[in-house]
Motif scaffolding. Structure first.
Motif, PDB file in Angstrom:
ATOM      1  N   THR A  28      -5.496 -14.687 -11.795  1.00 39.58           N
ATOM      2  CA  THR A  28      -6.022 -16.049 -11.703  1.00 39.58           C
ATOM      3  C   THR A  28      -5.147 -16.966 -12.543  1.00 39.58           C
ATOM      4  OG1 THR A  28      -7.466 -16.183 -13.655  1.00 39.58           O
ATOM      5  CG2 THR A  28      -8.352 -15.044 -11.729  1.00 39.58           C
ATOM      6  N   ASP A  29      -5.360 -18.265 -12.385  1.00 40.20           N
ATOM      7  CA  ASP A  29      -4.663 -19.250 -13.215  1.00 40.20           C
ATOM      8  C   ASP A  29      -5.625 -19.913 -14.207  1.00 40.20           C
ATOM      9  OD1 ASP A  29      -2.178 -18.836 -12.031  1.00 40.20           O
ATOM     10  OD2 ASP A  29      -2.611 -20.249 -10.406  1.00 40.20           O
ATOM     11  N   LYS A  30      -6.764 -19.275 -14.416  1.00 38.20           N
ATOM     12  CA  LYS A  30      -7.757 -19.831 -15.339  1.00 38.20           C
ATOM     13  C   LYS A  30      -7.563 -19.349 -16.764  1.00 38.20           C
ATOM     14  CE  LYS A  30     -11.617 -21.464 -14.901  1.00 38.20           C
ATOM     15  NZ  LYS A  30     -12.181 -22.755 -15.353  1.00 38.20           N
ATOM     16  N   CYS A  31      -6.874 -18.238 -16.930  1.00 40.35           N
ATOM     17  CA  CYS A  31      -6.651 -17.723 -18.280  1.00 40.35           C
ATOM     18  C   CYS A  31      -5.433 -16.818 -18.267  1.00 40.35           C
ATOM     19  CB  CYS A  31      -7.885 -16.986 -18.806  1.00 40.35           C
ATOM     20  SG  CYS A  31      -8.366 -15.531 -17.832  1.00 40.35           S
ATOM     21  N   TRP A  32      -4.983 -16.474 -19.454  1.00 40.59           N
ATOM     22  CA  TRP A  32      -3.782 -15.653 -19.593  1.00 40.59           C
ATOM     23  C   TRP A  32      -3.978 -14.671 -20.734  1.00 40.59           C
ATOM     24  CZ3 TRP A  32       0.948 -17.281 -22.819  1.00 40.59           C
ATOM     25  CH2 TRP A  32       1.982 -16.328 -22.707  1.00 40.59           C
ATOM     26  N   ASP A  33      -3.912 -13.383 -20.424  1.00 40.28           N
ATOM     27  CA  ASP A  33      -4.022 -12.335 -21.436  1.00 40.28           C
ATOM     28  C   ASP A  33      -2.629 -12.059 -21.980  1.00 40.28           C
ATOM     29  OD1 ASP A  33      -5.308 -10.297 -22.946  1.00 40.28           O
ATOM     30  OD2 ASP A  33      -4.567  -8.811 -21.517  1.00 40.28           O
ATOM     31  N   PHE A  34      -2.398 -12.435 -23.238  1.00 38.48           N
ATOM     32  CA  PHE A  34      -1.057 -12.388 -23.810  1.00 38.48           C
ATOM     33  C   PHE A  34      -0.957 -11.340 -24.903  1.00 38.48           C
ATOM     34  CE2 PHE A  34       1.778 -14.016 -27.262  1.00 38.48           C
ATOM     35  CZ  PHE A  34       2.987 -13.782 -26.614  1.00 38.48           C
ATOM     36  N   ASP A  35       0.029 -10.463 -24.767  1.00 37.30           N
ATOM     37  CA  ASP A  35       0.333  -9.456 -25.787  1.00 37.30           C
ATOM     38  C   ASP A  35       1.175 -10.128 -26.873  1.00 37.30           C
ATOM     39  OD1 ASP A  35       1.214  -7.367 -27.371  1.00 37.30           O
ATOM     40  OD2 ASP A  35       1.686  -6.052 -25.696  1.00 37.30           O
ATOM     41  N   THR A  36       0.642 -10.211 -28.076  1.00 42.81           N
ATOM     42  CA  THR A  36       1.330 -10.949 -29.144  1.00 42.81           C
ATOM     43  C   THR A  36       2.593 -10.243 -29.639  1.00 42.81           C
ATOM     44  OG1 THR A  36      -0.129  -9.918 -30.798  1.00 42.81           O
ATOM     45  CG2 THR A  36      -0.795 -12.062 -29.922  1.00 42.81           C
ATOM     46  N   GLU A  37       2.793  -9.001 -29.205  1.00 43.54           N
ATOM     47  CA  GLU A  37       4.006  -8.270 -29.566  1.00 43.54           C
ATOM     48  C   GLU A  37       4.927  -8.245 -28.355  1.00 43.54           C
ATOM     49  OE1 GLU A  37       5.142  -4.126 -31.955  1.00 43.54           O
ATOM     50  OE2 GLU A  37       3.268  -4.280 -30.834  1.00 43.54           O
ATOM     51  N   ALA A  38       5.468  -9.426 -28.000  1.00 42.64           N
ATOM     52  CA  ALA A  38       6.208  -9.539 -26.740  1.00 42.64           C
ATOM     53  C   ALA A  38       7.499 -10.338 -26.866  1.00 42.64           C
ATOM     54  CB  ALA A  38       5.320 -10.186 -25.681  1.00 42.64           C
ATOM     55  N   ILE A  39       7.989 -10.503 -28.087  1.00 42.49           N
ATOM     56  CA  ILE A  39       9.230 -11.264 -28.280  1.00 42.49           C
ATOM     57  C   ILE A  39      10.390 -10.280 -28.371  1.00 42.49           C
ATOM     58  CG2 ILE A  39      10.414 -12.978 -29.688  1.00 42.49           C
ATOM     59  CD1 ILE A  39       7.817 -13.919 -28.285  1.00 42.49           C
ATOM     60  N   GLU A  40      11.183 -10.226 -27.321  1.00 36.37           N
ATOM     61  CA  GLU A  40      12.238  -9.219 -27.253  1.00 36.37           C
ATOM     62  C   GLU A  40      13.643  -9.809 -27.216  1.00 36.37           C
ATOM     63  OE1 GLU A  40      11.215  -6.996 -23.815  1.00 36.37           O
ATOM     64  OE2 GLU A  40       9.505  -5.982 -24.758  1.00 36.37           O
ATOM     65  N   ASP A  41      13.814 -10.913 -26.471  1.00 37.56           N
ATOM     66  CA  ASP A  41      15.167 -11.433 -26.270  1.00 37.56           C
ATOM     67  C   ASP A  41      15.053 -12.850 -25.724  1.00 37.56           C
ATOM     68  OD1 ASP A  41      17.911 -11.616 -26.076  1.00 37.56           O
ATOM     69  OD2 ASP A  41      18.154  -9.704 -25.013  1.00 37.56           O
ATOM     70  N   HIS A  42      16.204 -13.423 -25.365  1.00 39.09           N
ATOM     71  CA  HIS A  42      16.211 -14.739 -24.746  1.00 39.09           C
ATOM     72  C   HIS A  42      15.263 -14.726 -23.547  1.00 39.09           C
ATOM     73  CE1 HIS A  42      19.574 -15.286 -27.361  1.00 39.09           C
ATOM     74  NE2 HIS A  42      20.434 -14.621 -26.608  1.00 39.09           N
ATOM     75  N   GLY A  43      14.517 -15.783 -23.381  1.00 41.57           N
ATOM     76  CA  GLY A  43      13.581 -15.875 -22.275  1.00 41.57           C
ATOM     77  C   GLY A  43      12.138 -15.596 -22.658  1.00 41.57           C
ATOM     78  N   SER A  44      11.921 -14.964 -23.803  1.00 37.42           N
ATOM     79  CA  SER A  44      10.561 -14.611 -24.200  1.00 37.42           C
ATOM     80  C   SER A  44       9.693 -15.854 -24.393  1.00 37.42           C
ATOM     81  CB  SER A  44      10.575 -13.783 -25.490  1.00 37.42           C
ATOM     82  OG  SER A  44      11.194 -12.521 -25.281  1.00 37.42           O
ATOM     83  N   TYR A  45      10.242 -16.868 -25.050  1.00 32.15           N
ATOM     84  CA  TYR A  45       9.463 -18.087 -25.274  1.00 32.15           C
ATOM     85  C   TYR A  45       9.423 -18.975 -24.038  1.00 32.15           C
ATOM     86  CZ  TYR A  45       8.604 -17.072 -30.173  1.00 32.15           C
ATOM     87  OH  TYR A  45       8.137 -16.494 -31.335  1.00 32.15           O
ATOM     88  N   VAL A  46      10.423 -18.859 -23.173  1.00 30.95           N
ATOM     89  CA  VAL A  46      10.367 -19.566 -21.886  1.00 30.95           C
ATOM     90  C   VAL A  46       9.175 -19.055 -21.096  1.00 30.95           C
ATOM     91  CG1 VAL A  46      11.503 -19.904 -19.659  1.00 30.95           C
ATOM     92  CG2 VAL A  46      12.833 -20.084 -21.771  1.00 30.95           C
ATOM     93  N   ASP A  47       8.993 -17.734 -21.082  1.00 30.19           N
ATOM     94  CA  ASP A  47       7.846 -17.149 -20.373  1.00 30.19           C
ATOM     95  C   ASP A  47       6.530 -17.660 -20.941  1.00 30.19           C
ATOM     96  OD1 ASP A  47       9.492 -15.694 -18.720  1.00 30.19           O
ATOM     97  OD2 ASP A  47       9.347 -13.838 -19.873  1.00 30.19           O
TER      98      ASP A  47
END
Length: 207
Positions: A82-101
């Motif tokens: 859905t586009d009503k919410c987003w389940d985000f794993d806080t341990e997800a910064i790996e490389d370029h593009g992580s913050y773009v996502d």
């Protein structure tokens, strides 16, 4: 008469009685979420939600389903349920593009109210350097971010939330703590958040 008046005052202040059903079935939970506007995206179906045992949904009523609705299907093209919410794993910064996502997903769940363009980032764990930049409402932003191994810098969410205050958007970001290393982020008006909390009993707060 006094009791009715008191209930009316409490309702205006946001202290409405929780109407969430006790021990709801999987189907009851899904029905309530659909009534609250959690429509499944094209290319997804109920079987994508049933990735856990049904008993798990009964053991964690509304909590597990809310988090699952914020996830993607488990196959290409990894469509969000859905586009009503987003389940985000806080341990997800790996490389370029992580913050773009992250920025793109924060845009997605606003369902068109917030639009970020020219989104770029830089992430180098070893160099301990990270930043993200974008354009929003004709203004350019660039934020330096902290590196903590592959953990997200929570300031990126706080700064985005501040933009909704600065630009007086109708919706505001919400957060739900799952008890794990993931968080569920939503985007609601005061009225819609109140309704979600009343019908599910979820302890969702403003970001």
């Amino acid at each position: 008469m006094k009791e009715i008046l008191l209930m009316g005052i409490l309702s205006l202040l946001g202290f409405c009685r929780n109407s969430a059903p006790k021990n709801p079935s999987f189907d009851e939970q899904l029905k309530i979420f659909k009534e609250l506007g959690f429509e499944l995206n094209a290319g997804t179906n109920i079987s994508d939600i049933k990735r856990w045992d049904e008993q798990d949904f009964l053991d964690e009523p509304f909590t597990l389903m809310y988090a699952t609705l914020g996830q993607t299907i488990e196959r290409e093209p990894w469509t969000p349920l859905t586009d009503k919410c987003w389940d985000f794993d806080t341990e997800a910064i790996e490389d370029h593009g992580s913050y773009v996502d992250i920025i793109k997903n924060l845009e997605r769940i606003t369902r068109g109210e917030l639009v970020f363009t020219d989104v770029k980032d830089y992430v180098d764990i070893e160099e301990e350097k990270a930043w993200v930049s974008f354009t929003f409402n004709g203004q350019n932003y660039k934020w330096d971010l902290k590196i903590d191994n592959d953990w997200v810098d929570p300031n990126v969410f706080l700064k985005i939330s501040e933009l909704t205050q600065e630009h007086k958007t109708k919706g505001k970001y919400t957060v739900f703590e799952t008890g794990g290393q993931d968080i569920v982020i939503g985007f609601e008006s005061p009225e819609s958040l109140k309704e979600i909390k009343n019908k599910t009993g979820l302890k969702i707060s403003w970001l």
